[in-house]
Design an enzyme around this catalytic site. Structure first.
Site, PDB file in Angstrom:
ATOM      1  CB  SER A 185      -0.731  -0.035   1.150  1.00 16.65           C
ATOM      2  OG  SER A 185       0.029   0.029   2.696  1.00 16.65           O
ATOM      3  CD  GLU A 212      -4.129   3.471  -5.419  1.00 11.08           C
ATOM      4  OE1 GLU A 212      -4.086   4.735  -5.516  1.00 11.08           O
ATOM      5  OE2 GLU A 212      -3.301   3.044  -4.570  1.00 11.08           O
ATOM      6  CG  HIS A 259      -3.143  -0.524  -2.956  1.00 12.68           C
ATOM      7  ND1 HIS A 259      -3.323   0.817  -2.699  1.00 12.68           N
ATOM      8  CD2 HIS A 259      -3.126  -1.063  -1.721  1.00 12.68           C
ATOM      9  CE1 HIS A 259      -3.727   0.938  -1.607  1.00 12.68           C
ATOM     10  NE2 HIS A 259      -3.599  -0.183  -0.690  1.00 12.68           N
ATOM     11  CG  ASN A 284      -2.986   4.393   1.157  1.00 15.80           C
ATOM     12  OD1 ASN A 284      -4.224   4.574   1.474  1.00 15.80           O
ATOM     13  ND2 ASN A 284      -2.198   3.163   1.201  1.00 15.80           N
TER      14      ASN A 284
END
Length: 720
Positions: free
Chosen positions: A432, A465, A453, A503
């Site tokens: 991540s 992702e 991800h 993130n």
């Protein structure tokens, strides 16, 4: 001219009305299709026609609803009113036919499609998994405007109708039968013969009585009593309103408007209720909330259909997942559900057994919700093969590592994977936040390495992702994105950077919330204000859900990558490193959790006071506006940097990623659409104020300065 509707009369004097919208994969109601239907209904079929059977010529699809592009183009209340009245007028003609009308539903029957079906006298569904019936209009910020709020409660009773109208979730064919929404069900290969038999039955008085009795049984005695008595209706409506407010916090007016329409029109006449429904529809269509929700729907459709770029086909039939924890088991579950055989490996049989149990629990949840049969669940579980070694890895097409978020562990695992697989096998990491470039450095063939991800929980989160490194081949990216689509999720192709896209934007929001906590703002106040803004969960409760140890570790990775603007406050470290305060999983974090309830954790507030001394700051008396702006605008600022750096190609993709990956308030249309609606100049000026008071991390990104300077917007094609 290619007609959307054709009608033929067979030798038994049954008219077959077929919908086949020219040039489209699915049927939908646009203005031309409605006009064509009206023309067909106006035709004189002669007095010998005994019944009309309506069907779709499309494969595994009936009618998906109204044309979304025409809905997006609604220009004001008068235009919305005209569109609602036009559909009602056509459907009323169908409902007024003297001969029985039977609609045969195979595939999606949604929105205007179901309202059309409700105007028919009888409904037959197929038992095929593709068959679904629903009125999802509230998800687009509107309500059913072609009679759905009127006919549905009268057919299946007030309680179940409100559940469908206010929730927007479809039901499958079997559930439609249990509700009384459908009068008959058939296997798809035999549906035409079954339709003929059903029509012959309801052409008799006995057959008609059987349908009426069955519908009454489906509604049930209690629901009939509640629907019939004023006090019963009041109880049902009051309970429905409480549920809507708990779910939406009042941010979405459509469910409340639909509830009011039902209150005013049930159980009165359809004619009297039609005008009330139309006015409510017209008042919602074209509002900013509806426009944003419609745009999100259109954007999600574009993303699902988009092919990332040209590349060679690489179908994935066999896969392996390394790591049977929460993420690994979820990924294995998703692969197995999509028909892919997968080996699930971990270091011990206990760990593998735990992962297999988690996958089985996710499948049982689908069975419980009637999304899957027990047989289908058993077949899917048989696609997951447990393992504690690399046996069989030489036959897989893709390997996804989902081990602990530790660079050295991941490097060791990746080296071992490369030795065990074919030269053509794609190797993926589910990290991540860690550097994919550093991981790729241990591989002999980094061109086949890509980041995938997934978000937690994998069974529910729709976004993945796809992270391309500088050496990742185009074919690898394409194959990974196509696999994500096959898994029923939306791939978002982003370039490699610390935190990737979601993130990288989300962590400043969480870090800033931790700063405000350290400055003396209570967690419950921060969380309440951000939930009132529209976030699905407050930022500090979200940290508790993720785990403070995990969140702190990722935050430190981003601080190392981006420096002072993502400096992590001492308070977050103090809470994360205090024994037992790991968040919900340990029973305490920013909150205490017990028996499904949360309450303030006063011990962490004491830790905040100690952290203030360590960081050399004083407590602040923040306004509500300051709290919201600090949390939201710092995300806008980082999103602008991501766009400028090419982490993602378009603002549309960024907004969809934030909505799908974090639950960013959908009614606001996404982070950058929110920025455009608020005004880029105003945001630049507000960031300057925040920077002067709270630090340089709020200094406006160059792209924001540029757009504000020339009067631009993130979405340049949108009207100001």
């Amino acid at each position: 001219m290619n007609r959307a509707w054709t009608i033929t009369v067979d030798g038994d004097n049954i008219a077959w009305l077929t919908f086949d919208l020219f040039g489209e994969k699915v049927n939908k109601f646009n203005a031309a299709a409605l006009s064509d239907l009206e023309s067909v209904l106006d035709e004189d079929l002669g007095g010998s026609v005994r019944a009309i059977i309506i069907r779709s010529a499309k494969k595994d699809s009936f009618i998906v609803g109204a044309d979304i592009n025409e809905l997006a183009a609604i220009d004001g209340v008068d235009d919305a009113r005209a569109k609602a009245d036009a559909g009602k007028a056509v459907f009323d003609k169908l409902a007024a036919r003297q001969v029985p009308t039977l609609v045969v539903i195979h595939g999606a029957c949604l929105g205007g499609g179901l309202e059309f079906a409700l105007a028919c006298r009888y409904r037959m569904v197929t038992s095929h998994p593709s068959t679904s019936l629903g009125v999802p209009e509230v998800n687009l910020g509107i309500l059913p405007g072609w009679g759905g709020t009127l006919r549905l409660p009268r057919l299946i009773g007030l309680p179940q109708a409100l559940k469908m109208i206010l929730g927007g979730r479809p039901v499958d064919g079997r559930r439609a039968m249990k509700l009384g929404l459908a009068d008959a069900i058939a296997a798809e290969p035999f549906v035409e013969d079954e339709a003929r038999r059903f029509i012959e039955s309801v052409l008799t008085k006995q057959g008609q009585r059987e349908v009426v009795r069955r519908r009454r049984r489906c509604v049930g005695r209690m629901a009939r009593l509640l629907s019939a008595m004023p006090i019963g209706r009041a109880l049902v409506l009051r309970q429905a309103r409480r549920q809507v407010m708990a779910r939406t916090r009042g941010h979405y007016p459509a469910p409340l408007a639909a509830l009011e329409v039902v209150r005013k029109t049930y159980p009165g006449s359809l004619a009297a209720g039609a005008a009330i429904e139309t006015e409510a529809f017209a008042g919602l269509a074209g509002t900013s909330i509806s426009r944003n929700l419609v745009w999100l729907f259109q954007a999600s459709q574009r993303l699902r259909k988009a092919h990332p770029s040209k590349g060679g086909a690489y179908p994935v039939r066999r896969a392996a997942v390394i790591g049977a924890g929460i993420m690994g088991s979820g990924i294995a579950w998703s692969l197995a559900r999509s028909g892919i055989n997968v080996r699930l490996k971990d270091v011990s049989w206990d760990a593998v057994a735990s992962g297999m149990a988690a996958a089985a629990a996710a499948f049982r949840s689908l069975v419980k919700r009637r999304k899957m049969t027990k047989y289908e669940m058993n077949m899917a579980m048989h696609r997951i093969a447990p393992a504690i070694d690399d046996t069989g890895f030489d036959g897989v097409d893709i390997v996804i590592e989902a081990v602990a978020e530790d660079m050295e562990i991941k490097k060791t695992v990746l080296r071992a994977i490369e030795k065990s697989v074919r030269p053509s096998t794609i190797i993926c990491s589910n990290t991540s936040s860690l550097s994919l470039d550093e991981m790729a450095g241990v591989l002999k063939h980094p061109e086949r390495f890509v980041g995938l991800h997934f978000f937690n929980p994998v069974p529910r989160m729709p976004l993945v992702e796809v992270v391309a490194g500088p050496l990742t081949s185009n074919d690898t990216v394409v194959a990974a994105a196509e696999l994500v689509k096959k898994m029923g999720k939306t791939p978002m192709i982003v370039s490699g950077c610390a935190g990737f896209l979601v993130n990288r934007i989300l962590l400043p929001y969480l870090i800033e919330s931790a700063w405000m906590f350290e400055e003396g703002v209570q967690p419950q106040r921060i969380d309440r204000l951000l939930e009132d803004f529209g976030m699905p969960m407050g930022p500090l409760e979200l940290v508790d859900e993720v785990g403070l140890d995990v969140g702190y570790k990722v935050a430190k990775v981003l601080e190392e990558a981006y420096g002072p603007r993502m400096h992590v406050p001492e308070a977050l470290g103090a809470v994360a490193e205090t024994g037992g305060f790991l968040g919900k999983k340990s029973g305490a974090g920013f909150y205490k959790y017990r028996k499904g309830r949360k309450r303030p954790n006063r011990r962490v507030e004491r830790l905040a006071r100690d952290a203030r001394r360590e960081d050399g700051i004083t407590a602040r008396d923040l306004t509500d506006e300051q709290i919201v702006d600090r949390a939201i605008l710092i995300m806008v600022n980082e999103a602008a940097r991501c766009l400028e750096e090419g982490v993602v190609a378009e603002p549309e993709a960024l907004d969809m990623a934030m909505v799908m990956g974090t639950g960013f308030a959908p009614f606001r249309g996404g982070l950058l659409r929110y920025a455009d609606e608020r005004g880029v100049v105003l945001i630049r000026d507000r960031l300057a104020e925040l920077a002067a008071e709270f630090g340089e991390r709020f200094k406006a990104a160059p792209l924001i300065e540029k757009l504000a300077g020339n009067g631009g917007r993130f979405y340049s094609d949108r009207a100001a």
